[in-house]
Design a protein around this motif. Structure first.
Motif, short mmCIF file in Angstrom:
data_model
loop_
_atom_site.label_atom_id
_atom_site.label_comp_id
_atom_site.label_asym_id
_atom_site.label_seq_id
_atom_site.Cartn_x
_atom_site.Cartn_y
_atom_site.Cartn_z
N LYS A 28 9.28 -15.12 41.72
CA LYS A 28 9.50 -13.97 40.84
C LYS A 28 9.62 -14.40 39.38
O LYS A 28 10.01 -15.52 39.08
N LEU A 56 13.94 -11.56 38.34
CA LEU A 56 15.15 -12.20 38.87
C LEU A 56 16.40 -11.58 38.26
O LEU A 56 17.38 -11.32 38.96
N ARG A 57 16.39 -11.36 36.93
CA ARG A 57 17.56 -10.77 36.29
C ARG A 57 17.84 -9.39 36.84
O ARG A 57 18.99 -9.02 37.08
N LYS A 58 16.78 -8.60 37.06
CA LYS A 58 16.95 -7.23 37.52
C LYS A 58 17.39 -7.17 38.98
O LYS A 58 18.25 -6.38 39.36
N LEU A 116 18.35 -9.95 41.26
CA LEU A 116 19.24 -10.90 41.94
C LEU A 116 20.49 -11.27 41.16
O LEU A 116 21.41 -11.86 41.71
N LEU A 117 20.49 -10.98 39.81
CA LEU A 117 21.65 -11.42 39.03
C LEU A 117 22.89 -10.64 39.44
O LEU A 117 23.94 -11.22 39.63
#
Lengths: 328, 328
Positions: B318, B323-325, B327-328
């Motif tokens: 990804k 990733l920020r949107k 899984l963070l």
């Protein structure tokens, strides 16, 4: 010549005090200033000799600070302070409103690029270490499912809800991960679980004089959104017990990845935290990432970053060769 | 135009087969070749259409491969292949002789720099994910103690030792982490524990016809180095049971960090793996780090690296924004 990393703290609440304490265990860093919106003269630090300044004067200290750790809250402090201060300093913060991360990242990134600074956002354990483990799980076991459980932990929002119930004088609420749900996940069966199925709620309530315990209990366990759909237990305690036994801020939880490799091999990865003090642990994470922010800045990086962008080795005071020899 | 990352495998044993299988679950990568020291014509892959070549011809494929995954053993294969192949390809390997890591790193680093390639060494779970968790533990909780437990897992060396006992026809040995020791560590008491105190040994033995069970058991539990100092149990089973129930290669373990923050808050971090197949999991880790090696190479990095040098985000297919949107 000063060879320690010069750290300053913006905001001196639970997090700020935790950062101050964690810096005391980090010999390669030193606390050079605390900035507050309160009256600086009224603030007593745990460590002597560190100056306290008014937040409005922070712009005068741009050359005296290597990394500024932002210890304000995500609701109203950081959305304003994050971008403003990332234009002036290398920063680290614990912004934790998951849904607003993209927007916050964009604002801080623009400011940090403008000021040629590095800003590490959303550092802590969730977002933070839990996020990293969700990423590792998904990347290493692409055929699988991820589960995040929270607790046992004090929930501020649910404790507030209890205190609004008529007849309640004081109260705290703990979120407890369901042991049954955890065991189902650990078995590799990959169940579908809602947040509600994964957690139960445990309440400790002090009644006002003359309040009807069973009416209060009914009002709690039937409260929509907060308690009605959960397995909720209510324990009545004295004001003395509330003070004595429930003043700490424990928290923690688990990130579990259940995946399949080869034909049908079940592989389980699990990361868990059991924290006596949620703010002190978050502060410890902030301090280690401040070391990383300093190094990224030295490497010439600019802009906003998250824990996903930080190689593990940057967090340790040890050299790469020491890490390979001692920890690999 | 080929937009997938082109992966080749050097060595087709358990690890090589695991890598092949993990690549089948990674849509952004493709297996373009397998290299073997055996007769290529005799090798049957799990996936059709992938060519098998003799190892000695590998130099002809420098431009056809983005990352070469080395699937040989640490004892005799990698010390030779690691440096030789890192001069020609971006590589990933699972070199796991902890004591020889500095020496191996130096040899591979020099070769990779000479060839302007990136080489990720010692990738897997220990060294690998366990190393990362030892580092996170030490960096985030500097006032603390780290504990690594292994198992439940099949130990090849101890199984071999059992098979050398007179009267033993076949055998396997499992290393089991001591539940009592784990609970002491999880309590935050920071006990001093040797490897022996942390593990017990469980043996499954098939007797030769006419062998004396109690003599065999005595010979095992009193064997110096291997079993005498451990809590060792011996179970006698049939050859059929050995084949049916003990052919898999399970493994796993825990890395626990027990630390203190603030005045006396106990903070526990724990990472654990429960693996049905040790080689398949190691292979899955190798494949995700092959993605990272490709990206590091694209960024112009050269030389040897370890898991400590790889930011988590490089492992995921990804984008950073995704990733920020998500899984963070």
């Amino acid at each position: 010549m000063n060879s320690k990393i010069r750290i300053a703290i913006a905001g001196y609440g639970n997090l700020g005090r935790g950062v101050e304490s964690a810096l005391g265990r980090s010999p390669d860093m030193e606390l050079v200033a605390v900035f507050t919106r309160r009256d600086p003269a009224g603030l007593v630090l745990q460590t002597g000799g560190v100056p306290v300044h008014a937040m409005e004067r922070i712009g005068d200290f741009v050359d005296a600070v290597d990394v500024l750790i932002l210890c304000g809250g995500s609701k109203s402090d950081l959305p304003e302070q994050g971008p403003a201060l990332a234009a002036l300093f290398n920063t680290v913060d614990s912004f934790d409103t998951h849904a607003k991360v993209p927007e916050y990242f964009a604002a801080v990134d623009a400011a940090a690029r403008g000021g040629k600074r590095v800003a590490l956002i959303s550092v802590g354990w969730d977002p933070g270490l839990f996020s990293i483990n969700r990423l590792y799980g998904e990347a290493l076991l692409p055929d699988g499912a991820s589960y995040t459980f929270w607790g046992k932990g004090l929930s501020q929002g649910h404790s507030d809800a209890l205190r609004r119930v008529p007849g309640v004088q004081g109260a705290v609420q703990y979120t407890i991960p369901s042991q049954e749900a955890i065991e189902r996940v650990r078995s590799g069966s990959r169940p579908s679980l809602t947040t509600r199925e994964k957690h139960t709620r445990e309440c400790y309530v002090v009644l006002e004089a003359g309040a009807d315990a069973s009416a209060v209990e009914q009002a709690i366990v039937t409260m929509p959104d907060y308690f009605a759909d959960y397995d909720t237990t209510v324990n009545f305690i004295s004001a003395e017990e509330l003070r004595r036994d429930h003043a700490a801020m424990p928290h923690g939880g688990f990130v579990i990845r259940s995946g399949t490799t080869g034909v049908a091999s079940s592989q389980i990865m699990e990361f868990g935290l059991t924290l006596d003090s949620n703010p002190e642990f978050t502060s410890s994470v902030l301090v280690a990432y401040a070391r990383a922010a300093f190094r990224l800045g030295q490497q010439g990086e600019v802009g906003a970053r998250t824990v996903f962008d930080v190689a593990p080795g940057l967090l340790s005071p040890k050299s790469a060769a020491e890490l390979r020899k001692e920890l690999l």
